[in-house]
Write an enzyme that holds these catalytic residues in place. Structure first.
Site, PDB file in Angstrom:
ATOM      1  N   ASP A   8     -37.480 -39.696  13.636  1.00  0.00           N
ATOM      2  CA  ASP A   8     -38.261 -40.694  12.909  1.00  0.00           C
ATOM      3  C   ASP A   8     -38.442 -40.201  11.469  1.00  0.00           C
ATOM      4  OD1 ASP A   8     -40.197 -42.844  12.483  1.00  0.00           O
ATOM      5  OD2 ASP A   8     -41.717 -41.276  12.610  1.00  0.00           O
ATOM      6  N   LEU A   9     -38.835 -41.087  10.583  1.00  0.00           N
ATOM      7  CA  LEU A   9     -39.049 -40.698   9.185  1.00  0.00           C
ATOM      8  C   LEU A   9     -40.529 -40.488   8.867  1.00  0.00           C
ATOM      9  CD1 LEU A   9     -36.469 -42.802   7.114  1.00  0.00           C
ATOM     10  CD2 LEU A   9     -36.466 -40.352   7.571  1.00  0.00           C
ATOM     11  N   ASP A  10     -41.294 -41.575   8.800  1.00  0.00           N
ATOM     12  CA  ASP A  10     -42.691 -41.487   8.365  1.00  0.00           C
ATOM     13  C   ASP A  10     -43.527 -40.713   9.369  1.00  0.00           C
ATOM     14  OD1 ASP A  10     -42.847 -43.398   5.897  1.00  0.00           O
ATOM     15  OD2 ASP A  10     -41.652 -44.454   7.402  1.00  0.00           O
ATOM     16  N   THR A  42     -35.886 -45.275  12.387  1.00  0.00           N
ATOM     17  CA  THR A  42     -37.101 -45.675  11.683  1.00  0.00           C
ATOM     18  C   THR A  42     -37.357 -47.167  11.808  1.00  0.00           C
ATOM     19  OG1 THR A  42     -38.116 -45.742   9.470  1.00  0.00           O
ATOM     20  CG2 THR A  42     -35.732 -45.895   9.565  1.00  0.00           C
ATOM     21  N   GLY A  43     -38.599 -47.543  11.577  1.00  0.00           N
ATOM     22  CA  GLY A  43     -38.932 -48.955  11.483  1.00  0.00           C
ATOM     23  C   GLY A  43     -38.595 -49.555  10.136  1.00  0.00           C
ATOM     24  N   LYS A 193     -35.827 -48.307  19.363  1.00  0.00           N
ATOM     25  CA  LYS A 193     -35.128 -47.120  18.889  1.00  0.00           C
ATOM     26  C   LYS A 193     -34.341 -46.467  20.025  1.00  0.00           C
ATOM     27  CE  LYS A 193     -38.337 -45.777  15.165  1.00  0.00           C
ATOM     28  NZ  LYS A 193     -39.126 -44.653  14.610  1.00  0.00           N
ATOM     29  N   ASN A 219     -43.735 -46.418  18.443  1.00  0.00           N
ATOM     30  CA  ASN A 219     -42.399 -46.992  18.332  1.00  0.00           C
ATOM     31  C   ASN A 219     -41.310 -45.941  18.547  1.00  0.00           C
ATOM     32  OD1 ASN A 219     -43.121 -45.772  15.855  1.00  0.00           O
ATOM     33  ND2 ASN A 219     -41.753 -47.105  14.685  1.00  0.00           N
TER      34      ASN A 219
END
Length: 274
Positions: A8-10, A42-43, A193, A219
């Site tokens: 994931d990123l954030d 990521t979203g 994801k 998520n």
């Protein structure tokens, strides 16, 4: 050994301010040279992620819009799962009269928002990718990867009630997830994801058990549960700890904990214990 690394990123790989740490960039390049595949899951919209990567030249695959879009680093795989126009119409009709909600759409053309929202600063800090304000009646119904709603007062219970109404009305046509407690996201059915990562792993001919994944939000839950090893960030949401109580927990994103973990276990040794 884990051949596919998903993050994931954030709250996971990025530092505050939407930046990649110098150590993280160095580790990604080293892993790539060692034969590992790296995927950012990521979203965020793909254009958003590409703007963050523009000056980084990081060799990565992309899963964006919470799994609605998949792009391989080589360009050989490019998939997009879009919401049916009838579903987008229903989502807009169901929420347009609620002045405590902001309707957002991720389309091929970018990010559309039906009104200004004070929560925008908490959602996106990337000046290279910001929304275009579009009157509700002019929001498009086609080429929509996801629809998401900001609760302007950050009232999670109000969004939980909305989630129940939407799922009752649209049933198996949609999948829903909370990115933040005050942000409810809606994609077409079976989009997540985890499902996207399985498709990418199949394309790369990598068994899903040869994948390690990192995340901090709900998520990320199905992605983390469906791989060989799922690792939680120390700053992960409480609900994720509850959903995956046996998962390993590492430090926070502010310490570049993912990069340090990968450096220790994949670059400084030949195998990562299961």
């Amino acid at each position: 050994m884990y051949l596919l690394i998903a993050s994931d990123l954030d709250g996971t790989l990025l530092l505050p301010g939407d930046t990649f740490g110098a150590f993280t960039k160095s580790v990604i390049h080293s892993l790539n040279r060692a034969g590992h595949h790296i995927v950012l899951a990521t979203g965020r919209h793909q254009t958003d992620v590409e703007s963050l990567l523009d000056s980084q030249s990081l060799p990565v695959h992309l899963i964006t819009s919470n799994g609605a879009r998949i792009s391989s680093a080589c360009g050989g795989l490019a998939l997009s799962e879009e919401l049916p126009a009838s579903v987008v119409r229903t989502l807009i009709e169901e929420t347009r009269e609620d002045t405590d909600l902001t309707i957002n759409l991720y389309c091929q053309s970018g990010w559309l928002m039906n009104r200004e929202d004070r929560n925008l600063r908490d959602f996106s800090q990337n000046p290279g990718f910001q929304p275009t304000i579009c009157a509700t009646e002019n929001l498009p119904l086609s080429t929509v990867q996801k629809v998401f709603f900001f609760q302007r007062n950050k009232d999670h219970q109000a969004l939980t009630r909305l989630q129940a109404r939407l799922e009752q009305r649209l049933g198996s046509q949609i999948s829903t997830v909370f990115t933040f407690a005050w942000c409810l996201e809606v994609m077409t059915r079976d989009v997540s994801k985890g499902n996207a990562l399985r498709q990418l792993a199949d394309f790369l001919n990598v068994p899903i058990q040869a994948c390690i994944a990192f995340g901090d939000g709900m998520n990320d839950a199905d992605m983390l549960a469906g791989v060989g090893k799922g690792v939680l960030m120390g700053n992960a949401h409480t609900e994720l700890f509850q959903a995956l109580p046996d998962a390993e927990v590492i430090g926070p994103c502010t310490d570049e904990a993912v990069a340090h973990y990968l450096s220790k276990h994949l670059l400084q040794s030949t195998a990562l214990p299961a």
